[in-house]
Design a protein around this motif. Structure first.
Motif, PDB file in Angstrom:
ATOM      1  N   LEU A 239       9.134   7.822   6.014  1.00 16.14           N
ATOM      2  CA  LEU A 239       7.743   7.779   6.442  1.00 16.14           C
ATOM      3  C   LEU A 239       7.593   6.627   7.425  1.00 16.14           C
ATOM      4  N   HIS A 240       6.888   6.878   8.504  1.00 19.82           N
ATOM      5  CA  HIS A 240       6.605   5.799   9.438  1.00 19.82           C
ATOM      6  C   HIS A 240       5.144   5.416   9.238  1.00 19.82           C
ATOM      7  N   VAL A 241       4.941   4.183   8.803  1.00 19.96           N
ATOM      8  CA  VAL A 241       3.588   3.722   8.515  1.00 19.96           C
ATOM      9  C   VAL A 241       3.138   2.713   9.550  1.00 19.96           C
TER      10      VAL A 241
ATOM     11  N   VAL B 248       3.274  -9.216   4.040  1.00 14.82           N
ATOM     12  CA  VAL B 248       3.381  -8.675   2.686  1.00 14.82           C
ATOM     13  C   VAL B 248       3.405  -7.145   2.702  1.00 14.82           C
ATOM     14  N   ILE B 249       2.495  -6.555   3.472  1.00 19.44           N
ATOM     15  CA  ILE B 249       2.442  -5.090   3.492  1.00 19.44           C
ATOM     16  C   ILE B 249       3.724  -4.521   4.117  1.00 19.44           C
ATOM     17  N   GLU B 250       4.233  -5.242   5.112  1.00 21.04           N
ATOM     18  CA  GLU B 250       5.475  -4.820   5.747  1.00 21.04           C
ATOM     19  C   GLU B 250       6.600  -4.770   4.717  1.00 21.04           C
ATOM     20  N   ARG B 251       6.681  -5.784   3.906  1.00 21.32           N
ATOM     21  CA  ARG B 251       7.726  -5.863   2.895  1.00 21.32           C
ATOM     22  C   ARG B 251       7.538  -4.799   1.805  1.00 21.32           C
ATOM     23  N   LEU B 252       6.289  -4.609   1.415  1.00 25.36           N
ATOM     24  CA  LEU B 252       5.982  -3.579   0.418  1.00 25.36           C
ATOM     25  C   LEU B 252       6.463  -2.214   0.900  1.00 25.36           C
ATOM     26  N   LEU B 253       6.207  -1.956   2.179  1.00 23.86           N
ATOM     27  CA  LEU B 253       6.571  -0.655   2.736  1.00 23.86           C
ATOM     28  C   LEU B 253       8.077  -0.526   2.938  1.00 23.86           C
ATOM     29  N   LYS B 254       8.705  -1.589   3.430  1.00 19.71           N
ATOM     30  CA  LYS B 254      10.142  -1.522   3.657  1.00 19.71           C
ATOM     31  C   LYS B 254      10.906  -1.344   2.360  1.00 19.71           C
ATOM     32  N   ILE B 255      10.440  -2.039   1.327  1.00 20.67           N
ATOM     33  CA  ILE B 255      11.123  -1.937   0.042  1.00 20.67           C
ATOM     34  C   ILE B 255      10.910  -0.542  -0.549  1.00 20.67           C
TER      35      ILE B 255
ATOM     36  N   LEU C 268       2.917  -2.846  -5.178  1.00 21.89           N
ATOM     37  CA  LEU C 268       4.035  -1.925  -4.989  1.00 21.89           C
ATOM     38  C   LEU C 268       3.686  -0.541  -5.551  1.00 21.89           C
ATOM     39  N   SER C 269       2.984  -0.528  -6.677  1.00 20.37           N
ATOM     40  CA  SER C 269       2.620   0.749  -7.298  1.00 20.37           C
ATOM     41  C   SER C 269       1.651   1.533  -6.411  1.00 20.37           C
ATOM     42  N   ASP C 270       0.783   0.829  -5.680  1.00 23.08           N
ATOM     43  CA  ASP C 270      -0.135   1.503  -4.748  1.00 23.08           C
ATOM     44  C   ASP C 270       0.652   2.204  -3.651  1.00 23.08           C
ATOM     45  N   VAL C 271       1.628   1.492  -3.112  1.00 27.87           N
ATOM     46  CA  VAL C 271       2.433   2.031  -2.021  1.00 27.87           C
ATOM     47  C   VAL C 271       3.242   3.232  -2.502  1.00 27.87           C
ATOM     48  N   LYS C 272       3.776   3.114  -3.700  1.00 25.72           N
ATOM     49  CA  LYS C 272       4.575   4.213  -4.241  1.00 25.72           C
ATOM     50  C   LYS C 272       3.711   5.457  -4.411  1.00 25.72           C
ATOM     51  N   ARG C 273       2.527   5.246  -4.928  1.00 29.35           N
ATOM     52  CA  ARG C 273       1.600   6.364  -5.145  1.00 29.35           C
ATOM     53  C   ARG C 273       1.248   7.033  -3.819  1.00 29.35           C
TER      54      ARG C 273
ATOM     55  N   GLN D  36       4.243 -10.558  -8.163  1.00 30.94           N
ATOM     56  CA  GLN D  36       4.449  -9.370  -7.321  1.00 30.94           C
ATOM     57  C   GLN D  36       5.277  -9.736  -6.086  1.00 30.94           C
ATOM     58  N   LEU D  37       4.976 -10.885  -5.507  1.00 35.86           N
ATOM     59  CA  LEU D  37       5.724 -11.334  -4.331  1.00 35.86           C
ATOM     60  C   LEU D  37       7.194 -11.548  -4.675  1.00 35.86           C
ATOM     61  N   GLN D  38       7.428 -12.135  -5.830  1.00 35.28           N
ATOM     62  CA  GLN D  38       8.802 -12.392  -6.241  1.00 35.28           C
ATOM     63  C   GLN D  38       9.588 -11.094  -6.399  1.00 35.28           C
ATOM     64  N   GLN D  39       8.878 -10.045  -6.815  1.00 31.34           N
ATOM     65  CA  GLN D  39       9.526  -8.747  -6.961  1.00 31.34           C
ATOM     66  C   GLN D  39       9.947  -8.163  -5.616  1.00 31.34           C
ATOM     67  N   LEU D  40       9.325  -8.655  -4.561  1.00 31.71           N
ATOM     68  CA  LEU D  40       9.638  -8.131  -3.238  1.00 31.71           C
ATOM     69  C   LEU D  40      10.823  -8.864  -2.621  1.00 31.71           C
TER      70      LEU D  40
END
Lengths: 200, 151
Positions: free
Chosen positions: A23-25, A37-44, A140-145, B30-34
């Motif tokens: 997915l390209h966000v 933070v959002i970048e990392r959430l999405l990349k992970i 992270l759970s929001d992004v996964k959903r 949460q940050l640490q998890q990332l």
């Protein structure tokens, strides 16, 4: 041996997106901290990310896509837009409106992010066509959903892919019985035995 | 190695106190998890961005509050930014102070705003010290060949 039948998939992801199968966000937020933070959430979560600092930058980015919208530039295609609500200049709501009233961009799902839990705000955004409204800080759970939701249109394809992959690892004949009705699709790693083939 | 165990214990105690005293909240976890092998310095990176950003905001706030005629909308917008970023890294006490600050902005209460300004500055200094101390202990653990306990 069971025949693998591939159903016509809904056009949520274009064929050539499958070569990257990510997915390209497009993430829009004026806060540098939040962008990181959002970048990392999405990349992970295995998404490709383009992060911009404003609504006008976002439109610029999307507008360029529109001009180059041919097979060769599918890599730039955006599958989801996540935008902050409160931004100087153009708010996330204004950006949402511009996207939803655009002939070329209206199909792209838009999600609003906000630190403020205001019912009227949420309603307004959903009425304008936002897919979802997330309270910050985004988890992270929001992004996964979200990711699951966007990919839902591809659900049947993914199921077939998993079955097909299992067949490959089980040592079954790697080449599909009916070439015209199957595709190679490996989101995680290139398939070693079978070449990638576009859907006919 | 005794040294590592001591440092790890120090880390655990310190982290626990930060959560108990509400310097940090769940968002920090949460940050640490990332953070992982591909992004081993993620938390330090984001917190550093937060420090830079906060210092910019605090300077602009001081400036805005120093005006003859205070633009409360501008002050509010700045505090909103600080509230957002502190929330994003889990700096709960700063975030809470920002909420109070915004209330005074809405009331156009200059005394209240100046008071909050001072308190926000204090909370920021405290949070900065505490986080830098935490990171230092982490570095010491790693330098001694140990691993960071997960809390």
């Amino acid at each position: 041996m069971a025949r693998t039948v591939w159903r016509e998939s809904p056009k949520k992801l274009e064929v050539s997106d499958r070569s990257s199968a990510e997915l390209h966000v497009l993430a829009v937020d004026d806060s540098l901290v939040d962008r990181r933070v959002i970048e990392r959430l999405l990349k992970i979560s295995s998404c490709k990310v383009t992060a911009v600092e404003s609504g006008s930058r976002a439109l610029q980015y999307l507008g360029l896509d529109g001009n180059k919208d041919s097979i060769g530039f599918q890599d730039l295609k955006v599958n989801l837009i996540m935008t902050d609500y409160s931004m100087p200049g153009m708010t996330g709501y204004e950006l949402l409106k511009k996207i939803k009233t655009s002939s070329t961009l209206s199909k792209i799902p838009v999600v609003i992010m906000s630190s403020e839990n205001i019912m009227a705000r949420i309603d307004r955004c959903l009425e304008e066509g936002a897919e979802d409204f997330l309270l910050k800080p985004v988890k992270l759970s929001d992004v996964k959903r979200l990711k699951d939701f966007i990919l839902k249109g591809e659900e049947t394809v993914e199921e077939k892919v998993t079955t097909h992959k299992r067949k490959l690892t089980d040592g079954h004949d790697a080449s599909p019985e009916s070439p015209s009705s199957s595709i190679e699709y490996d989101p995680s790693s290139p398939s070693p035995s079978a070449p990638k083939r576009p859907r006919l | 190695m005794d040294g590592v165990v001591q440092l790890q214990r120090q880390f655990i105690d310190y982290t626990t106190s930060l959560y108990e005293e509400k310097y940090l909240d769940e968002q920090f976890r949460q940050l640490q998890q990332l953070q992982d092998e591909s992004n081993p310095d993620f938390v330090v990176e984001v917190v550093s961005l937060f420090f830079d950003d906060s210092e910019r905001i605090l300077n602009e706030l001081a400036n805005a509050l120093d005006q003859q005629s205070v633009d409360f909308k501008r002050v509010d917008a700045l505090v909103h930014q600080l509230k957002g970023s502190s929330s994003s890294i889990g700096a709960q006490r700063i975030q809470k102070m920002c909420i109070a600050f915004r209330n005074y902005c809405e009331e156009q209460n200059i005394e209240g705003c100046l008071n909050c300004m001072q308190q926000v500055k204090n909370e920021y200094s405290l949070a900065k010290n505490k986080l830098e101390t935490l990171f230092k202990i982490e570095q010491q653990i790693l330098a001694a060949g140990g691993s960071i306990p997960v809390l």
